[in-house]
Every structure is written in C-alpha cells, then in structure tokens.
Design an enzyme around this catalytic site. Structure first.
Site, PDB file in Angstrom:
ATOM      1  N   ARG A  35       0.827  -1.216   0.000  1.00 43.27           N
ATOM      2  CA  ARG A  35       0.000   0.000   0.000  1.00 43.27           C
ATOM      3  C   ARG A  35       0.862   1.268   0.000  1.00 43.27           C
ATOM      4  O   ARG A  35       0.437   2.300  -0.512  1.00 43.27           O
ATOM      5  CB  ARG A  35      -0.939  -0.027   1.219  1.00 43.27           C
ATOM      6  CG  ARG A  35      -2.051   1.039   1.191  1.00 43.27           C
ATOM      7  CD  ARG A  35      -3.053   0.778   2.286  1.00 43.27           C
ATOM      8  NE  ARG A  35      -4.210   1.677   2.244  1.00 43.27           N
ATOM      9  CZ  ARG A  35      -4.435   2.661   3.102  1.00 43.27           C
ATOM     10  NH1 ARG A  35      -3.584   2.901   4.077  1.00 43.27           N
ATOM     11  NH2 ARG A  35      -5.514   3.413   2.991  1.00 43.27           N
ATOM     12  N   ILE A  61      -7.351   7.388  -0.890  1.00 44.25           N
ATOM     13  CA  ILE A  61      -7.192   5.934  -1.020  1.00 44.25           C
ATOM     14  C   ILE A  61      -8.019   5.360   0.134  1.00 44.25           C
ATOM     15  O   ILE A  61      -7.933   5.835   1.268  1.00 44.25           O
ATOM     16  CB  ILE A  61      -5.699   5.527  -0.938  1.00 44.25           C
ATOM     17  CG1 ILE A  61      -5.505   4.005  -0.998  1.00 44.25           C
ATOM     18  CG2 ILE A  61      -5.023   6.071   0.301  1.00 44.25           C
ATOM     19  CD1 ILE A  61      -4.004   3.599  -1.063  1.00 44.25           C
ATOM     20  N   SER A  62      -8.853   4.372  -0.150  1.00 40.50           N
ATOM     21  CA  SER A  62      -9.764   3.845   0.878  1.00 40.50           C
ATOM     22  C   SER A  62      -8.983   3.148   1.993  1.00 40.50           C
ATOM     23  O   SER A  62      -7.866   2.673   1.772  1.00 40.50           O
ATOM     24  CB  SER A  62     -10.741   2.848   0.256  1.00 40.50           C
ATOM     25  OG  SER A  62     -11.414   3.443  -0.832  1.00 40.50           O
ATOM     26  N   GLN A  63      -9.606   3.049   3.165  1.00 42.17           N
ATOM     27  CA  GLN A  63      -8.947   2.377   4.293  1.00 42.17           C
ATOM     28  C   GLN A  63      -8.864   0.871   4.005  1.00 42.17           C
ATOM     29  O   GLN A  63      -9.755   0.307   3.338  1.00 42.17           O
ATOM     30  CB  GLN A  63      -9.696   2.641   5.599  1.00 42.17           C
ATOM     31  CG  GLN A  63     -11.039   1.965   5.650  1.00 42.17           C
ATOM     32  CD  GLN A  63     -11.736   2.109   6.991  1.00 42.17           C
ATOM     33  OE1 GLN A  63     -12.807   2.658   7.059  1.00 42.17           O
ATOM     34  NE2 GLN A  63     -11.140   1.611   8.039  1.00 42.17           N
ATOM     35  N   ILE A  66     -12.022  -1.456   4.441  1.00 42.75           N
ATOM     36  CA  ILE A  66     -13.134  -1.349   3.485  1.00 42.75           C
ATOM     37  C   ILE A  66     -12.729  -1.970   2.140  1.00 42.75           C
ATOM     38  O   ILE A  66     -13.560  -2.557   1.437  1.00 42.75           O
ATOM     39  CB  ILE A  66     -13.633   0.115   3.340  1.00 42.75           C
ATOM     40  CG1 ILE A  66     -15.069   0.146   2.798  1.00 42.75           C
ATOM     41  CG2 ILE A  66     -12.753   0.956   2.474  1.00 42.75           C
ATOM     42  CD1 ILE A  66     -16.117  -0.142   3.791  1.00 42.75           C
TER      43      ILE A  66
END
Ligand code: SAM
Length: 217
Positions: A35, A61-63, A66
């Site tokens: 990431r 950027i999504s967690q 999720i």
C-alpha cells in the site's frame, strides 16, 4: 518491497482477520500488495494505518478494512472480469488484480488514472485496464462482469452498472442520501434469475461519485 513493509502488511492482515475478514484469498492479497507504493512519500509512514489517506485532487485511497470487505463481498474465485468504478490511487485495483482474472477500472480525473497506471506498471501488475470516463456508465465494451466495485458513494446504484453484471454477478457500492452524508450504507446487489437481490452490509464512508449517476461538483 522493504522487509518492514512486509511485516506491517502481515500485521495488517492479522488485524483485518480479527475485525471479521474471513476470505483467505482476500487476506493474502492484502498481505501482498504494498500500500505504501500508492501514497505519496510523506504519507508512507501511515500507509498501514487503517485509515483513508489523501491522494491529491481532493480524493482518498480507501482504508484497508473497506478494501478487504468490498473484495470479500463480491466473492472472488480467481476467475472472471471485475469492473472498478473510481480508480483513485490504483491500490484497490491492485488487490482486485490478485482476485480476478481481469480488472477494468474507470476514473474521471485523468491525473489520478495516469498515476495509478504508473504505480501498477512499476509493480508489474499487467491484468488491469484503465479508462478515463464517467464510471457511472460502466464500461459496456467488456461487460458482462462477474463483479463490480463502486468506490465512491452514489445516491442509488446506477442502472447501467447493474445491467453490466453477469447472471449470478455481485455489485458492491456505498449508497447515501447526499454528497456529504455520513449515513452511507455498503450495499450489495446480486443478480439472480434476472432479478436483483439487494442487501445492506453496514455503514461506511466514501467520497461522492460525480457525474450523471452521482452528484455535481
Ligand atoms: N479505489 C481507490 C483507491 O484504491 O485508491 C479509491 C477511490 S476514491 C475513494 C473514489 C474515486 O472515485 C476518486 O478517485 C474519484 O475521482 C473517483 N470518481 C468520482 N466520481 C467518478 C465517476 N463518475 N467516474 C469515475 N470515477 C469517479
């Protein structure tokens, strides 16, 4: 990939499992995709915190949780085509690339799409195809899809997307009443016998989808 990154990802995968992610292939994919390569240098130290992070252009950027949860909800089995609406940094697409045969990802902001393309290329991920467009329309040329993941909130699930699901296909989208709503619900649509079965899978928080099937800027 630094050893430190690997250790942090192993820890992240353990935490995701403790938070209820059950799909072993999803946990493996989360453990494999670095990431930190999808966020700017100054934020790399936070890459493995379970939080959304800014990626420029007022987007995020999504967690990790999720990303893992949406992947799990579309029930990947390593085959088929998946459509992602909202490429953003390209991280979610990189995870999906380990769970499906082919990934098609659509983003409306050219600079994000181009950066995501470079990030995936530098990681030698080659089964992801990019398009710059309003993703609410889907990408009909390669439909039907076994799965569709919408990574920006919508007022309701866009009809063109549901129409691009194959029989038995699964779509996951955050659905909320307004562009800045804190009351979004992670919604899954399963296409079954020509009908759409709709399920709710708890609260979530995403940036809004813009364009015809989302909200104006
Ligand atoms: N999946 C991304 C990742 O892994 O970094 C995070 C996506 S971010 C939460 C939502 C993205 O949806 C943003 O990049 C935004 O520009 C994009 N977006 C918003 N409206 C869109 C639309 N109509 N079509 C395509 N992308 C859209």
């Amino acid at each position: 990939m630094t050893p430190t990154g690997r250790i942090q990802r192993e820890r992240m995968a353990r935490e995701l499992a403790a938070q209820g992610i059950r799909d072993a292939a999803v946990l493996r994919a989360m453990q494999e995709v670095p990431r930190e390569r999808f966020v700017e240098e100054a934020l790399r130290g936070k890459a493995y915190s379970d939080a959304a992070l800014p990626i420029g252009e007022k987007q995020t950027i999504s967690q990790p949780w999720i990303v893992a949860r949406t992947c799990e909800l579309v029930e990947p089995d390593g085959t088929g085509r998946v459509l992602e609406v909202g490429t953003g940094s390209g991280y979610h697409a990189a995870v999906l690339a380990r769970l499906f045969e082919l990934v098609y990802t659509v983003e409306r902001i050219p600079a994000l799409s181009q950066r995501a393309r470079q990030s995936l290329r530098s990681l030698r991920i080659e089964n992801v195809h990019f398009k710059i467009f309003d993703g609410g329309y889907g990408w009909s040329e390669f439909a039907p899809y076994r799965a569709i993941v919408v990574t920006a909130a919508v007022p309701e699930v866009p009809t063109p997307l549901v129409e691009q699901l194959e029989e038995g296909g699964r779509l996951v989208a955050p659905v909320g009443p307004s562009a800045d709503s804190a009351e979004q619900v992670l919604t899954r649509v399963v296409r079954s016998g020509g009908k759409n079965v709709v399920e709710e899978h708890g609260p979530c928080r995403f940036v809004p989808l813009r364009g015809k099937y989302g909200w104006d800027e």
